[in-house]
Scaffold this motif. Structure first.
Motif, PDB file in Angstrom:
ATOM      1  N   HIS A  13       0.835  -1.419  -0.134  1.00 18.75           N
ATOM      2  CA  HIS A  13      -0.032   0.081  -0.058  1.00 18.75           C
ATOM      3  C   HIS A  13       0.960   1.169   0.034  1.00 18.75           C
ATOM      4  O   HIS A  13       0.382   2.437  -0.635  1.00 18.75           O
ATOM      5  N   TRP A  14       1.856   1.073   0.744  1.00 20.68           N
ATOM      6  CA  TRP A  14       2.727   2.459   0.734  1.00 20.68           C
ATOM      7  C   TRP A  14       3.446   2.615  -0.559  1.00 20.68           C
ATOM      8  O   TRP A  14       3.659   3.809  -1.137  1.00 20.68           O
ATOM      9  N   GLU A  16       1.909   1.886  -3.472  1.00 22.60           N
ATOM     10  CA  GLU A  16       0.521   2.598  -4.197  1.00 22.60           C
ATOM     11  C   GLU A  16       0.414   3.893  -3.975  1.00 22.60           C
ATOM     12  O   GLU A  16       0.095   4.756  -4.641  1.00 22.60           O
ATOM     13  N   MET A  17       0.536   4.181  -2.602  1.00 27.54           N
ATOM     14  CA  MET A  17       0.294   5.692  -2.199  1.00 27.54           C
ATOM     15  C   MET A  17       1.364   6.495  -2.570  1.00 27.54           C
ATOM     16  O   MET A  17       1.408   7.522  -3.266  1.00 27.54           O
ATOM     17  N   THR A  19       2.932   6.299  -5.761  1.00 26.91           N
ATOM     18  CA  THR A  19       2.701   6.462  -6.770  1.00 26.91           C
ATOM     19  C   THR A  19       1.664   7.575  -7.037  1.00 26.91           C
ATOM     20  O   THR A  19       1.827   8.353  -7.888  1.00 26.91           O
ATOM     21  N   ARG A  20       0.805   7.616  -6.167  1.00 29.51           N
ATOM     22  CA  ARG A  20      -0.256   8.841  -6.422  1.00 29.51           C
ATOM     23  C   ARG A  20       0.230  10.115  -5.824  1.00 29.51           C
ATOM     24  O   ARG A  20      -0.264  11.146  -6.124  1.00 29.51           O
ATOM     25  N   TRP A  21       1.387  10.014  -5.130  1.00 29.00           N
ATOM     26  CA  TRP A  21       2.085  11.135  -4.864  1.00 29.00           C
ATOM     27  C   TRP A  21       3.244  11.667  -5.751  1.00 29.00           C
ATOM     28  O   TRP A  21       4.261  12.452  -5.498  1.00 29.00           O
ATOM     29  N   ARG A  25       7.050   3.503  -7.200  1.00 25.73           N
ATOM     30  CA  ARG A  25       6.449   2.678  -6.456  1.00 25.73           C
ATOM     31  C   ARG A  25       7.567   1.739  -5.811  1.00 25.73           C
ATOM     32  O   ARG A  25       7.466   1.773  -4.458  1.00 25.73           O
TER      33      ARG A  25
END
Length: 180
Positions: A13-14, A16-17, A19-21, A25
């Motif tokens: 999840h870290w 995935e987060m 990539t959103r920031w 990855r």
């Protein structure tokens, strides 16, 4: 290193987060792994645990070091570099904010200041466009000044301030328009 199912979920999840920031990855996953690790890890440990290429791990570790989130340490009797991550969440937050400001906000402020000066002498630039540029500049300068005020606070004071923030917000009017 064997990760439990919960630790795997956290690391994934870290990533995935991240990539959103706007963070690679693998960089984010390595950061999460080192944050959770109870002992320093070698690059080979990371390769084995995450199942990613050695070159990707090396580049990711360099990136994390440039962000000051990970540092090299040494273990007695082992000539390899071992890596550890910052463990204090408040310090991690402070370092990330500081680095993002330095890498993103500061260069933008420099260009916007140049545009504000040049815009007053640009006869082809509409006044309303210059005004919008100035609005962005004012906003980012306010954020930068606010950051400078807060960066001097200890983590304990900042935590109390953030906990108090919601209470202060409830005291302010919901629709706070300036008078015309």
């Amino acid at each position: 290193m064997k990760l439990s199912a919960t630790a795997q979920k956290f690391v994934l999840h870290w990533g995935e987060m991240g990539t959103r920031w706007g963070v690679n990855r693998t960089v984010a996953q390595i950061h999460a792994l080192l944050y959770l690790s109870q002992q320093p890890l070698t690059a080979d440990d990371i390769v084995e645990t995450l199942g990613v290429a050695r070159s990707n791990v090396s580049n990711s570790l360099k990136e994390l070091q440039s962000w000051k989130l990970v540092r090299i340490t040494h273990v007695l009797g082992d000539r390899r570099d071992h890596f550890i991550a910052l463990q204090d969440v408040w310090e991690i937050f402070r370092v990330i904010i500081e680095e993002r400001k330095r890498r993103e906000i500061d260069p933008t402020l420099t260009v916007l200041r140049e545009c504000a000066i040049e815009g007053t002498q640009d006869s082809e630039l509409d006044a309303s466009v210059l005004e919008r540029m100035q609005t962005v500049l004012d906003f980012l300068e306010m954020l930068s000044a606010t950051y400078s005020d807060y960066q001097r606070l200890s983590p304990q004071t900042l935590q109390r301030f953030l906990q108090m923030g919601g209470k202060v917000a409830r005291l302010l009017p919901a629709n706070d328009k300036e008078p015309s």
